[in-house]
Design an enzyme around this catalytic site. Structure first.
Site, PDB file in Angstrom:
ATOM      1  N   GLU A 182       0.799  -1.226   0.000  1.00 49.09           N
ATOM      2  CA  GLU A 182       0.000   0.000   0.000  1.00 49.09           C
ATOM      3  C   GLU A 182       0.835   1.282   0.000  1.00 49.09           C
ATOM      4  OE1 GLU A 182      -3.018  -0.129   2.999  1.00 49.09           O
ATOM      5  OE2 GLU A 182      -3.923  -1.938   2.199  1.00 49.09           O
ATOM      6  N   GLU A 223      -5.533  -8.500   0.942  1.00 54.16           N
ATOM      7  CA  GLU A 223      -6.175  -8.083   2.198  1.00 54.16           C
ATOM      8  C   GLU A 223      -7.639  -7.810   1.933  1.00 54.16           C
ATOM      9  OE1 GLU A 223      -4.501  -4.764   4.371  1.00 54.16           O
ATOM     10  OE2 GLU A 223      -2.466  -5.492   4.013  1.00 54.16           O
TER      11      GLU A 223
HETATM   12  C1  FCB Z   1      -4.735  -1.791   5.455  1.00 52.59           C
HETATM   13  C2  FCB Z   1      -3.358  -2.103   6.018  1.00 52.59           C
HETATM   14  C3  FCB Z   1      -3.371  -3.112   7.123  1.00 52.59           C
HETATM   15  C4  FCB Z   1      -4.550  -2.918   8.040  1.00 52.59           C
HETATM   16  C5  FCB Z   1      -5.838  -2.804   7.271  1.00 52.59           C
HETATM   17  C6  FCB Z   1      -7.069  -2.653   8.138  1.00 52.59           C
HETATM   18  O1  FCB Z   1      -4.731  -0.546   4.836  1.00 52.59           O
HETATM   19  O2  FCB Z   1      -2.510  -2.589   5.005  1.00 52.59           O
HETATM   20  O3  FCB Z   1      -2.148  -3.038   7.797  1.00 52.59           O
HETATM   21  O4  FCB Z   1      -4.327  -1.850   8.882  1.00 52.59           O
HETATM   22  O5  FCB Z   1      -5.757  -1.719   6.393  1.00 52.59           O
END
Ligand code: FCB
Length: 446
Positions: A162, A354
């Protein structure tokens, strides 16, 4: 729902969010240690000093993940553990990841290693941090060191997690470490994070090795059908999504964003876009929620989108049902996002690196009945399945997160785990959502 053979079923964590043991094994300070120690930066004054104590409890945590039936673990390496001053290798630091990887392999779990999930060595921040071009070169050196140590056993390599958040929250809005508040600087930091990805990618080759990076996407949904709404959505999409995706795909920085980004182009040197376009084997797609965007009548009016490239629009409050974080739940957007990236990239393999939700969880008689999270996963897996049905090459799904953990500026107030953590006792309790995901994984691995 059936998923393709070899599909990765995993859970993700990040070093600073789970490891703790910030002073052990020779680890040096990171920007997050400094930021969390400063007054008023993290809710409740929380820090990652102990977090989930994963540094000591990783065998238990990996055991729980394997017992659930998941077959992959996405974790990050703490750069300040491996290089306490950002430059000099620490054998003790590497040894921790050596043990972690061996534990994963002994449990039949595929290690998916992220090199940078936001814990920059403080020494490198002191030398200029991501706004300094040199940090990208230091990252390439670090990547080579970790690859030399673990490349005999780790095949899945993710460079940067990210870059949007690392750059814009870290150097623009200041809500993340190191807390910088200058949007022009944040754009430069973003370029150097992408450059770091490209430089490191060259070092990560080996037999059967796969290179990736993980981008967070915030699809823009226009809150109306006027041309002004479409224009607002285009602007938002430009800086959140295309600004990172396009150069990685070899399309260069999007012209509409660059035109609105002031002096940004000055930091991009000849050849940089080729470096950033280093071939990747798959793209990590981090998805939580879309953004509902609307134009502002006065294009100069203050809005809740402070980036200079985002003047003239606002993000509206999300419609319910919301997660505890206040995030919208929109599984259909995941299908359209995967389909869009696939089309834009000419069919690049994608991994949902994620996806998850925070809710208020309670342990009752040794169980956590987190029905809302079960539902969240079920609907988002359906969304992934729909994308597969549309021909998108999705190779895996990682829940965020394996464990409740240190949620950055929110401290320990947002629980995302498949496994509940009692931060007083470090007791782990598998949630129903963890069992659910494990059941789906097992049913697909028969
Ligand atoms: C993302 C992050 C991760 C976590 C989630 C909820 O942006 O990569 O570390 O904090 O959000």
């Amino acid at each position: 729902m059936t998923f393709p053979a070899g599909f990765l079923w995993g859970a993700a964590t990040a070093s600073y969010q789970v490891e703790g043991a910030v002073s052990e094994g020779g680890r040096g300070p990171s920007i997050w240690d400094t930021f969390a120690a400063a007054d008023g930066k993290v809710l409740g004054g929380a820090t990652g000093d102990v977090a989930c104590d994963h540094y000591h409890r990783y065998p238990e945590d990996i055991g729980l993940l394997a017992d659930l039936g998941l077959n992959a673990y996405r974790f990050s390496v703490a750069w300040p553990r491996v290089m306490p001053d950002g430059r000099t290798t620490s054998a003790a630091g590497l040894a921790f990841y050596d043990r972690l990887v061996d534990e994963l392999l002994s449990r039949g779990v595929l290690p998916v290693l992220t090199l940078y999930h936001w814990d920059l060595p403080q020494a490198l921040e002191d030398a200029g941090g991501w706004p300094s071009r040199d940090t990208a070169s230091r990252f390439a050196d670090y990547a080579a060191v970790v690859h030399a140590a673990l490349g005999d056993r780790v095949r899945q390599w993710t460079t940067v997690n990210e870059p949007f958040c690392a750059a814009f929250l870290g150097y623009g809005s200041g809500v993340h470490a190191p807390g910088g508040q200058d949007h022009a600087t944040a754009l430069v930091a973003a370029h150097h994070l992408l450059l770091a990805h490209g430089l490191a990618a060259r070092a990560l080759t080996g037999p059967g090795h796969e290179v990736s990076l993980a981008l967070n996407f915030a699809p823009a949904i226009p809150d109306g059908s006027s041309p002004a709404h479409a224009e607002a959505a285009r602007k938002f999409d430009g800086i959140h999504n295309r600004f990172f995706l396009d150069p990685v795909l070899g399309r260069g920085y999007p012209a509409d964003v660059v035109a609105a980004a002031g002096r940004f182009a000055e930091c991009v040197r000849d050849g940089d876009t080729d470096v950033i376009a280093a071939p990747i084997d798959w793209l990590g797609v981090n998805y939580y929620a879309p953004a509902r965007v609307t134009p502002l009548d006065d294009p100069q009016a203050p809005s809740n989108c402070p980036l200079p490239t985002l003047r003239g629009l606002d993000v509206l409050p999300a419609p319910p049902p919301l997660t505890a974080f206040g995030w919208e739940q929109s599984p259909a957007t995941l299908t359209s996002l995967l389909t869009w990236i696939s089309a834009r990239s000419g069919g690049l393999p994608l991994v949902v690196a994620e996806n998850g939700a925070s809710f208020v969880d309670k342990v009752v008689d040794g169980r956590v009945y987190d029905a809302a999270r079960v539902n969240y996963f079920m609907e988002h897996l359906r969304a992934v399945h729909d994308a597969l049905g549309l021909g998108v090459d999705v190779r895996g799904y990682f829940a965020w997160s394996l464990l409740d953990n240190f949620e950055w500026a929110m401290g320990y107030t947002q629980r995302f785990g498949l496994i509940h953590v009692d931060f007083e006792t470090q007791r782990r309790t598998v949630k129903e959502s963890g069992r659910f995901l494990g059941r789906v994984a097992k049913a697909n691995s028969l």
